[in-house]
Design an enzyme around this catalytic site. Structure first.
Site, PDB file in Angstrom:
ATOM      1  N   TYR A  95       0.833  -1.213   0.000  1.00 55.54           N
ATOM      2  CA  TYR A  95       0.000   0.000   0.000  1.00 55.54           C
ATOM      3  C   TYR A  95       0.865   1.260   0.000  1.00 55.54           C
ATOM      4  O   TYR A  95       0.348   2.365   0.013  1.00 55.54           O
ATOM      5  CB  TYR A  95      -0.935   0.014   1.220  1.00 55.54           C
ATOM      6  CG  TYR A  95      -2.003  -1.058   1.155  1.00 55.54           C
ATOM      7  CD1 TYR A  95      -3.061  -0.947   0.259  1.00 55.54           C
ATOM      8  CD2 TYR A  95      -1.936  -2.181   1.971  1.00 55.54           C
ATOM      9  CE1 TYR A  95      -4.045  -1.935   0.180  1.00 55.54           C
ATOM     10  CE2 TYR A  95      -2.915  -3.178   1.896  1.00 55.54           C
ATOM     11  CZ  TYR A  95      -3.964  -3.040   1.003  1.00 55.54           C
ATOM     12  OH  TYR A  95      -4.920  -4.015   0.924  1.00 55.54           O
ATOM     13  N   TYR A 472     -11.322  -1.059  -0.135  1.00 60.89           N
ATOM     14  CA  TYR A 472     -11.416  -0.660   1.274  1.00 60.89           C
ATOM     15  C   TYR A 472     -10.169   0.073   1.732  1.00 60.89           C
ATOM     16  O   TYR A 472     -10.144   0.648   2.817  1.00 60.89           O
ATOM     17  CB  TYR A 472     -11.685  -1.885   2.169  1.00 60.89           C
ATOM     18  CG  TYR A 472     -10.476  -2.660   2.649  1.00 60.89           C
ATOM     19  CD1 TYR A 472      -9.823  -3.555   1.829  1.00 60.89           C
ATOM     20  CD2 TYR A 472      -9.991  -2.484   3.945  1.00 60.89           C
ATOM     21  CE1 TYR A 472      -8.720  -4.271   2.273  1.00 60.89           C
ATOM     22  CE2 TYR A 472      -8.884  -3.194   4.400  1.00 60.89           C
ATOM     23  CZ  TYR A 472      -8.257  -4.086   3.565  1.00 60.89           C
ATOM     24  OH  TYR A 472      -7.152  -4.781   4.013  1.00 60.89           O
ATOM     25  N   ARG A 473      -9.181   0.108   0.881  1.00 56.72           N
ATOM     26  CA  ARG A 473      -7.885   0.663   1.252  1.00 56.72           C
ATOM     27  C   ARG A 473      -7.109   0.817  -0.051  1.00 56.72           C
ATOM     28  O   ARG A 473      -7.298   0.023  -0.966  1.00 56.72           O
ATOM     29  CB  ARG A 473      -7.210  -0.405   2.110  1.00 56.72           C
ATOM     30  CG  ARG A 473      -5.985  -0.046   2.847  1.00 56.72           C
ATOM     31  CD  ARG A 473      -5.644  -1.243   3.735  1.00 56.72           C
ATOM     32  NE  ARG A 473      -4.425  -1.072   4.455  1.00 56.72           N
ATOM     33  CZ  ARG A 473      -3.859  -2.045   5.182  1.00 56.72           C
ATOM     34  NH1 ARG A 473      -4.414  -3.237   5.248  1.00 56.72           N
ATOM     35  NH2 ARG A 473      -2.751  -1.826   5.840  1.00 56.72           N
TER      36      ARG A 473
END
Ligand code: ADP
Length: 516
Positions: A95, A472-473
């Site tokens: 991420y 969601y991310r």
């Protein structure tokens, strides 16, 4: 001295002004805790996501030890308009790791603020400083022989409960939805004031870690996936160690069996028979954790289904593999097991428990560990599948229904195939939702693969959004795009809060697409 004495400069800040800011940072937290030399900044820029490091190059790093030092840092940031990117341990692999969304932010590395302030066995909670790792907590629990479990995400030992919870990460025990089990925060605001959320705002309160909501608007949520404050302490609940833990595996032979698998789990999950966030991984996930790609397939282009199926058959992996567990007293587990057995056996899956497993099977071992909060790095093996250190997670959310799976699987497969990327996937089953996790694994040393992974993520995002699916991310390369998908009104509110709480935009510009 020249301008390239720095790895990067904060946007709109001259080298001279930056030098002056650095002098102030050094006064505030000590010379050795202010990092600006290119060699020492370089590790903070190391990313796995498919983008050039240069785009996320920090101007430096700051390592405070106390809340007061964080307050001094924000004062300097405001004066010199130098932004900081807070990290707890910076292991947000896939991420964006420790690197900021925008080039030129300074990493605010909270690793020295790593105290365990309290672990309460009776009430099952912990209060820690942001930089405290899961490993530290595991050691503490062991040393003090506490009957408590942790709930950990993937790179468990080296990651932190605070960082993972703030990015709304998940784990695999009944406490898997981390933000749900978070209770109380201490936050340094951009104006230097210290906010304690929930009951922590009350003088002499002893309920900060036991009651989440406090009084008035509930604020903890706005400090997750955001840039409204620097969280210095966080409370969260720990699960009492259950007397019986019974993990199990259900293997399904065909790709289409994912529909049945999910429809079988959902009622068991919703009724808390299966209390944990179980996972359903495809054959390639199982293979990739312990195998190098070239052992199966040396060509470019997505690995063909026939190759995966044949290899999975040889190794005894299902096309889909459900891992979940039961927790409780012997009697509770016995009753629940009857229901689980009945449901899965009539669904066409092969149900296996500890007795059916080879104790040295690493796949079983790591799932068993993760569903009981035991630290494991086994899943990291996946990064060797392709080699070259590239990974980014595409993670759309859907209803927990079998009918959602095939269309998602087919769409993800079609798009990943177009870019020559393998479909390595897992569904995590929440209470009513699923996170469909696709790990785009690629070789970062090959610019073509990096470009392909980047474009693949972009197309996945857009085409899934067209079908109404959102992630969601998101990784730091795509935060603006994702924010846009959630619409202008949400974005406006996000910006209004930002202007109110951080008018100079000194905290994590660009996080979740929020930048003023
Ligand atoms: P991990 O526990 O996985 O190492 P990180 O420390 O990388 O987690 O944090 C994940 C993300 O959460 C960061 O990129 C940052 O956006 C946010 N974050 C982490 N720690 C803090 C903090 N103490 N205050 C505010 N935001 C934070």
């Amino acid at each position: 001295m020249t301008d390239n004495e720095f790895a990067a400069l904060p946007p709109g800040v001259s080298a001279e002004r930056f030098r002056a800011a650095i002098a102030k940072f050094r006064d505030a937290i000590g010379q050795e805790h202010v990092v600006v030399s290119s060699e020492r900044v370089a590790p903070y820029a190391k990313i796995m996501i498919p983008e050039e490091e240069e785009k996320h190059m920090p101007a430096g790093a700051l390592m405070p030890k106390t809340v007061e030092e964080v307050q001094k840092i924000v004062a300097v940031c405001n004066e010199y308009k130098v932004p900081v990117w807070p990290i707890s341990t910076g292991r947000n692999f896939g991420y964006g790791s420790a690197a900021p969304a925008k080039r030129g932010s300074m990493v605010l590395d909270l690793r020295r603020m790593n105290r365990i302030i309290e672990v309460n066995e009776e009430l099952g909670y912990a209060l820690v400083e942001a930089g405290c790792t899961y490993q530290q907590l595991a050691d503490y629990i062991e040393e003090h022989d506490l009957a408590l479990w942790l709930d950990t995400p993937m790179p468990a030992p080296i990651a932190s409960p605070t960082g993972n919870t703030l990015d709304r990460g998940v784990g695999y025990t009944p406490y898997g939805e981390h933000f749900l089990f978070q209770c109380g925060m201490e936050v340094v605001l951009a104006n230097g004031k210290v906010l304690r959320t929930g009951m922590g705002a009350l003088e002499n309160s002893n309920t900060w870690q036991v009651f989440k909501w406090g009084y008035g608007p509930y604020l903890d949520g706005i400090f997750t996936q955001s840039n409204y404050g620097i969280v210095t302490k966080m409370g969260f609940w720990l699960m009492p160690r259950p007397p019986v833990y019974k993990p199990f595996l259900v293997k399904y032979p065909n790709q289409d069996d994912i529909v049945t698998a999910i429809d079988t789990i959902r009622p068991l999950r919703m009724n808390q028979v299966i209390a944990n966030a179980g996972t359903v991984s495809n054959a390639l996930w199982e293979i990739a954790v312990g195998t190098r790609r070239f052992e199966l397939w040396e060509e470019e282009g997505q690995i063909p289904d026939e190759i995966v199926t044949a290899y999975a058959k040889e190794k005894g992996y299902g096309a889909w593999n459900v891992y979940a567990a039961l927790y409780g007293t012997e009697e509770q587990v016995a009753v629940n097991w009857k229901m689980v057995k009945g449901a899965f056996e009539s669904s066409g899956g092969t149900l296996m428990t500890e007795n059916d497993m080879d104790p040295d099977d690493p796949l079983w071992q790591y799932r068993k560990d993760m569903m009981s909060g035991t630290l494991s790095m086994q899943e990291f093996g996946m990064y060797n599948w392709r080699g070259g250190g590239g990974s980014t997670w595409f993670a759309p959310v859907s209803q927990a229904r079998g009918s959602e799976t095939l269309k998602q699987m087919q769409l993800a497969k079609e798009i990943t195939k177009k870019y020559g990327i393998d479909y390595v996937a897992l569904f995590i089953i929440g209470w009513r939702d699923m996170h469909h996790i696709v790990d785009l694994l690629y070789d970062r040393t090959d610019p073509r693969q990096m470009r392909a992974a980047h474009d693949c993520y972009g197309e996945l995002l857009k085409r899934f959004a067209k079908q109404g699916y959102g992630v969601y991310r998101a990784n730091t390369a795509f935060m603006d795009e994702v924010a846009e998908l959630y619409g202008p009104v949400k974005h406006e509110v996000n910006l209004a809060l930002k202007r109110a709480l951080d008018p100079n935009g000194i905290i994590a510009p660009g996080k979740s697409g929020i930048d003023i």
